[in-house]
Design a protein around this motif. Sequence first.
Motif, short mmCIF file in Angstrom:
data_model
loop_
_atom_site.label_atom_id
_atom_site.label_comp_id
_atom_site.label_asym_id
_atom_site.label_seq_id
_atom_site.Cartn_x
_atom_site.Cartn_y
_atom_site.Cartn_z
N ALA A 20 32.22 44.08 59.69
CA ALA A 20 31.90 42.64 59.62
C ALA A 20 31.06 42.32 58.45
CB ALA A 20 30.89 42.18 60.90
N VAL A 21 30.67 42.63 57.61
CA VAL A 21 30.21 42.50 56.46
C VAL A 21 31.42 42.42 55.28
CG1 VAL A 21 28.44 43.49 54.44
CG2 VAL A 21 28.34 43.44 57.02
N VAL A 22 32.74 44.12 55.14
CA VAL A 22 32.26 43.82 53.70
C VAL A 22 34.34 43.68 54.54
CG1 VAL A 22 31.04 45.27 52.49
CG2 VAL A 22 32.81 46.37 54.04
N PHE B 162 32.57 32.75 57.54
CA PHE B 162 30.85 33.45 57.21
C PHE B 162 31.82 34.21 56.00
CE2 PHE B 162 28.50 36.76 59.10
CZ PHE B 162 27.04 36.37 59.00
N GLU B 163 30.29 33.98 55.11
CA GLU B 163 30.19 35.43 53.65
C GLU B 163 28.93 36.17 54.11
OE1 GLU B 163 30.90 32.91 50.01
OE2 GLU B 163 31.16 30.96 51.52
N PRO B 164 29.00 36.51 54.07
CA PRO B 164 27.95 38.26 55.08
C PRO B 164 27.21 38.45 53.48
CG PRO B 164 29.35 38.69 55.63
CD PRO B 164 29.97 38.13 54.92
N LEU B 165 27.83 38.32 52.15
CA LEU B 165 26.61 39.00 51.01
C LEU B 165 26.32 37.45 50.93
CD1 LEU B 165 29.16 41.02 49.57
CD2 LEU B 165 27.61 41.36 51.21
N ARG B 166 26.98 36.33 51.35
CA ARG B 166 25.99 35.22 50.52
C ARG B 166 24.94 34.93 51.25
NH1 ARG B 166 26.38 30.07 50.67
NH2 ARG B 166 28.29 30.45 52.32
N GLN B 167 25.13 34.87 53.03
CA GLN B 167 24.56 34.47 53.77
C GLN B 167 23.30 35.63 54.46
OE1 GLN B 167 28.20 32.00 55.70
NE2 GLN B 167 26.60 31.42 57.13
N ARG C 29 24.55 46.87 45.43
CA ARG C 29 25.31 47.32 44.74
C ARG C 29 26.49 48.25 46.05
NH1 ARG C 29 21.17 47.62 41.26
NH2 ARG C 29 20.10 49.60 42.02
N PHE C 30 25.89 48.99 46.50
CA PHE C 30 27.34 49.08 47.40
C PHE C 30 27.97 48.32 47.83
CE2 PHE C 30 27.89 51.47 51.20
CZ PHE C 30 28.89 51.64 51.50
N LEU C 31 27.49 47.06 48.57
CA LEU C 31 27.87 46.68 49.35
C LEU C 31 29.44 45.94 48.50
CD1 LEU C 31 24.84 45.10 51.72
CD2 LEU C 31 27.01 46.60 52.75
N ALA C 32 28.58 45.54 47.34
CA ALA C 32 29.88 44.86 46.06
C ALA C 32 30.97 45.64 46.19
CB ALA C 32 29.11 44.36 44.94
N ASP C 33 30.99 46.85 45.87
CA ASP C 33 31.08 47.72 45.99
C ASP C 33 32.69 47.96 46.41
OD1 ASP C 33 30.35 47.74 42.81
OD2 ASP C 33 29.88 50.24 43.28
N GLU C 34 32.20 47.91 47.90
CA GLU C 34 32.72 47.87 48.98
C GLU C 34 33.30 47.16 48.93
OE1 GLU C 34 32.65 51.34 51.83
OE2 GLU C 34 32.97 51.76 49.77
N SER C 35 33.03 46.03 49.25
CA SER C 35 33.71 44.13 49.42
C SER C 35 34.90 44.40 48.60
CB SER C 35 32.81 43.27 49.22
OG SER C 35 33.22 42.16 49.47
#
Length: 321
Positions: free
Chosen positions: A95-97, A108-113, A301-307
């Motif tokens: 759901a997130v990345v 839906f933009e999890p990393l922004r919302q 940072r991990f989420l940004a890389d995974e996304s």
Amino acid sequence: MRRREAVVALATLTLAARAQAQVQGSRRPGQMIIPFAAGASADGVARVVAAGLGPRLDRNFVADNRPGAGGTLGLSVLARSPADGSVLGTGATGAVVINPHTPDGQSFEPLRQLAPVARIADIPLVIIAGSGTGLKTLQDVVARSKSDRAGLSYGTTGTNSAQHLAMVTLAQATGANLIHVPYRGSAPAVTDVLAGTLPLASVDLTSAQAHIQAGTVVPLAVTGPQRSKLAPSVPTVAEAAVPGYSVTAWMGLFGPAGLPEAMREQISRATSEVVADPETERALLSVSAEPSFLDHADFARFLADESARWKRVLGTMGKVE
């Protein structure tokens, strides 16, 4: 399967009872949004964390299960909640990345919302083969898939799941001719491997563990960067076939976007204490998860890389522009 589900359900009920026993009347109200069905392993992980955070944050976190849309429904509710620390929620890989980069998930933009607070656990994934296939290693899988024009079929929990993309990544790295068969969950995919109607599956370890122990399926590799504590004899994909390979399915703690930085740091520190507690580790392992903490900054940072990684992979599959 019924036995495994009963064990998970019992562990979850035990964790819920523990959380309830810790409630103090003086605590402030809190809500833990869980975007998974009650009784599932992911639900158990969320309840473990809620129980541990309660006394550390002086809140009584009440579980609120909001399953649906692959975990997006509950996270959408979290995104609309007050950003004051009273409402937190758990989220997972898909759901997130992953979902935000698919045509159906771009609203839906999890990393922004959402505000990342901490990574809390990894959910081990395992690639299994039927005991009658003669496949003993990932090298066997790659070789046979290349020798057969029809390739080798494998089941997963569904298209664009972490389990699916783990196999896509494997195929890209090895040139294996692997054909995806999506299922509605790990259990039916494992069932077909046991029946001999499907040669391979990429599933969460909890769905396959009992069959691995019974010798009715062959565990070829786990997909994470290191061997699982739950199955230490099973090699990683990196050990078995593709050096440097790593695909993780994880769970993290989130708040709504706008959660003040000082509050994120406070909740992240409290989460680190929860995850480091030996009792927490035992409880997480009982629902087939492994502690894997990252603080709010490293988690972001991990989420940004995974996304970015999964956007690239999906792009090679023609799912995004």
